[in-house]
Scaffold this active site. Sequence first.
Site, mmCIF file in Angstrom:
data_model
loop_
_atom_site.group_PDB
_atom_site.id
_atom_site.type_symbol
_atom_site.label_atom_id
_atom_site.label_comp_id
_atom_site.label_asym_id
_atom_site.label_seq_id
_atom_site.Cartn_x
_atom_site.Cartn_y
_atom_site.Cartn_z
ATOM 1 N N ASP A 1 1.795 3.282 3.052
ATOM 2 C CA ASP A 1 0.757 4.311 3.051
ATOM 3 C C ASP A 1 0.587 4.942 4.427
ATOM 4 O O ASP A 1 0.644 6.158 4.576
ATOM 5 C CB ASP A 1 -0.569 3.709 2.589
ATOM 6 C CG ASP A 1 -1.632 4.787 2.402
ATOM 7 O OD1 ASP A 1 -1.299 5.868 1.865
ATOM 8 O OD2 ASP A 1 -2.783 4.564 2.782
ATOM 9 N N SER B 1 -6.858 4.087 -1.375
ATOM 10 C CA SER B 1 -6.961 2.645 -1.113
ATOM 11 C C SER B 1 -8.352 2.100 -1.399
ATOM 12 O O SER B 1 -8.502 0.990 -1.908
ATOM 13 C CB SER B 1 -6.579 2.349 0.340
ATOM 14 O OG SER B 1 -5.237 2.721 0.553
ATOM 15 N N ASP C 1 -4.497 14.343 3.459
ATOM 16 C CA ASP C 1 -4.640 14.173 2.006
ATOM 17 C C ASP C 1 -4.201 15.440 1.275
ATOM 18 O O ASP C 1 -4.159 15.471 0.044
ATOM 19 C CB ASP C 1 -6.091 13.842 1.654
ATOM 20 C CG ASP C 1 -6.532 12.538 2.301
ATOM 21 O OD1 ASP C 1 -5.706 11.608 2.347
ATOM 22 O OD2 ASP C 1 -7.674 12.456 2.766
ATOM 23 N N ASP D 1 -1.513 -0.041 -4.660
ATOM 24 C CA ASP D 1 -2.840 0.482 -5.013
ATOM 25 C C ASP D 1 -2.787 1.964 -5.370
ATOM 26 O O ASP D 1 -3.693 2.491 -6.006
ATOM 27 C CB ASP D 1 -3.833 0.238 -3.875
ATOM 28 C CG ASP D 1 -3.311 0.734 -2.528
ATOM 29 O OD1 ASP D 1 -2.099 1.052 -2.416
ATOM 30 O OD2 ASP D 1 -4.105 0.809 -1.574
ATOM 31 N N ASP E 1 0.828 -1.207 0.000
ATOM 32 C CA ASP E 1 0.000 0.000 0.000
ATOM 33 C C ASP E 1 0.865 1.261 0.000
ATOM 34 O O ASP E 1 1.790 1.384 0.803
ATOM 35 C CB ASP E 1 -0.917 -0.018 1.233
ATOM 36 C CG ASP E 1 -2.268 0.575 0.933
ATOM 37 O OD1 ASP E 1 -2.325 1.792 0.669
ATOM 38 O OD2 ASP E 1 -3.260 -0.171 0.934
ATOM 39 N N LYS F 1 -6.224 -1.718 6.956
ATOM 40 C CA LYS F 1 -6.549 -2.049 5.557
ATOM 41 C C LYS F 1 -7.464 -3.263 5.433
ATOM 42 O O LYS F 1 -7.691 -3.750 4.324
ATOM 43 C CB LYS F 1 -5.256 -2.293 4.754
ATOM 44 C CG LYS F 1 -4.313 -1.091 4.727
ATOM 45 C CD LYS F 1 -4.896 0.105 3.953
ATOM 46 C CE LYS F 1 -3.980 1.316 4.044
ATOM 47 N NZ LYS F 1 -4.485 2.483 3.283
ATOM 48 N N THR G 1 -16.717 6.361 2.766
ATOM 49 C CA THR G 1 -17.580 5.868 3.832
ATOM 50 C C THR G 1 -16.872 5.571 5.148
ATOM 51 O O THR G 1 -17.458 5.704 6.216
ATOM 52 C CB THR G 1 -18.265 4.575 3.364
ATOM 53 O OG1 THR G 1 -17.254 3.624 2.985
ATOM 54 C CG2 THR G 1 -19.142 4.840 2.147
ATOM 55 N N ASP G 2 -15.587 5.176 5.102
ATOM 56 C CA ASP G 2 -15.011 4.546 6.295
ATOM 57 C C ASP G 2 -14.805 5.494 7.461
ATOM 58 O O ASP G 2 -15.005 5.119 8.608
ATOM 59 C CB ASP G 2 -13.724 3.785 5.961
ATOM 60 C CG ASP G 2 -12.653 4.631 5.287
ATOM 61 O OD1 ASP G 2 -12.951 5.776 4.880
ATOM 62 O OD2 ASP G 2 -11.509 4.150 5.151
ATOM 63 N N HIS H 1 -11.728 11.865 0.809
ATOM 64 C CA HIS H 1 -12.910 11.672 1.652
ATOM 65 C C HIS H 1 -14.027 12.652 1.317
ATOM 66 O O HIS H 1 -15.193 12.385 1.595
ATOM 67 C CB HIS H 1 -12.532 11.844 3.127
ATOM 68 C CG HIS H 1 -11.647 10.754 3.628
ATOM 69 N ND1 HIS H 1 -12.133 9.576 4.141
ATOM 70 C CD2 HIS H 1 -10.299 10.642 3.663
ATOM 71 C CE1 HIS H 1 -11.124 8.790 4.477
ATOM 72 N NE2 HIS H 1 -10.005 9.417 4.196
#
Length: 505
Positions: A399, A61, A153, A440, A11, A332, A260-261, A122
């Site tokens: 990551d 991801s 980000d 990814d 990642d 992850k 969503t996470d 996000h």
Amino acid sequence: MNKKVILMILDGWGKSPDPKVSAIDNANVPFINSLYKNYPSAQLRTDGLNVGLPEGQMGNSEVGHMNLGAGRIVYQDLAKINLAVAHKTLAKEQVLIDAFTYAKENNKKVHFLGLVSDGGVHSHTSHLRGLIDASQEYGLDQVYVHAFTDGRDVDPKSGAKYIHDLQDYIKDTPVKIASIVGRYYAMDRDKRWERVKLAYDLVVNGVGTPSTNPVSSVLESYEKDVTDEFIEPVVIVDENAKPLATIVEGDVVIFFNFRTDRGRELTEALSQHDFHEQNMHKLNLYYVTLTNYDETYQNVKVVYNKDNITETLGEVLEKAGKKQIRIAETEKYPHVTFFFSGGREIPFEGESRILRNSPKVATYDLQPEMSAYELADALVPELNKGEVDFVCLNFANGDMVGHTGIMEAAIKACEAVDACAKKVIDAALANDYTTIVIADHGNCETMINPDGSPNTAHTTNPVPIILVDKQLKNIQDGVLGDIAPTILELMGVQQPNAMTCHSLL
């Protein structure tokens, strides 16, 4: 062909045009370097239209694993919502019409909650502006923004500008910023309820440092060396030192993160369950989320519901009677399960899952190896048994440690991944498994910005693909969607028509 296959996802492990700023190039990674020498390699694109995102948008991801499992380009919520904002159709979405009508008829406040940046991972500030415009078309005058600052980000001190731009945008409207807090608290995803409580107490109880000037509060935080991700709760107050707005029973709450996470935990505390230990109690709210955070939520309305993707790699392997393992650490785990399966929570027939907990540290630079060794140690015995046909494995380090912006830690993270990749691939070769090593998206290959400041964000750089196989000598460049067709060809399983990408063999 009838091979057994491991998909090893490193990642955040991109290919840097500038080795000086790359943790990978500065790390001692002899094993992965040896793979490039001894096996065929190429590169994959993980950004923009290659993965169903807007042009120029870095991959992430969630999107990456969705494309990997789907075997096609999956058009993402970001692209869909961008179009709705650009074409001014957001205000025509029935769920928003109903929410705004309820607010107007019942004289209720509307609260917009979410990440205020244009990182596009996000959320996106353009979506917030679109929602604000829609609220004003309805003539709503009690509209408040609870701003979560990013710094992960996007650059760590860009929050002041985003807040300034937002204030500028709303200056001629009744809309106001009601609170500010870093995403570390408001957007946890690791069940650190003590963090979420700070965000909950801010938006519900008005607990935070009082301020009349949102931008100044962010700048004051920088002076204390606290960057956007970690900004502590700030409550915006009126001339009587009373909070401008808190969330109370009956209010409308619109959470505008599309990913969503990281919206789940605060949503659960506000609307789903009581958390007695933290003294967080659910409120009876008119609760709306931009996308579907969780199928099981009660009384949450969703503006854009995802169509589940069928005929993903997992489903095709189930139909072919193959055994598969999904393995990752906590950070992850949703990616190798839910996202890789196209938005499906339930395991397929013949699918087993191995989870190892991510270390309980404040930030992963404090333990850059994370749980990589535990993952390798859990997988090797399964490979030695030789019973499983396909493995999807994710090493999170590049990551998660890349996001800290700390070069020394990211170098250690890469070295841990190298050691663990060796353990797994040695066992793979000994037991006749083919391993496809990919990433990814990029991250830890660009740790420093051109101005010398730390880079904490993903990149649009290409990522490697290495085909570790005793016979095969070629692999082509491609996109993440090409990986599932490649795996099916290796395994001798028919590619379904729904998978529109192609094998890279």
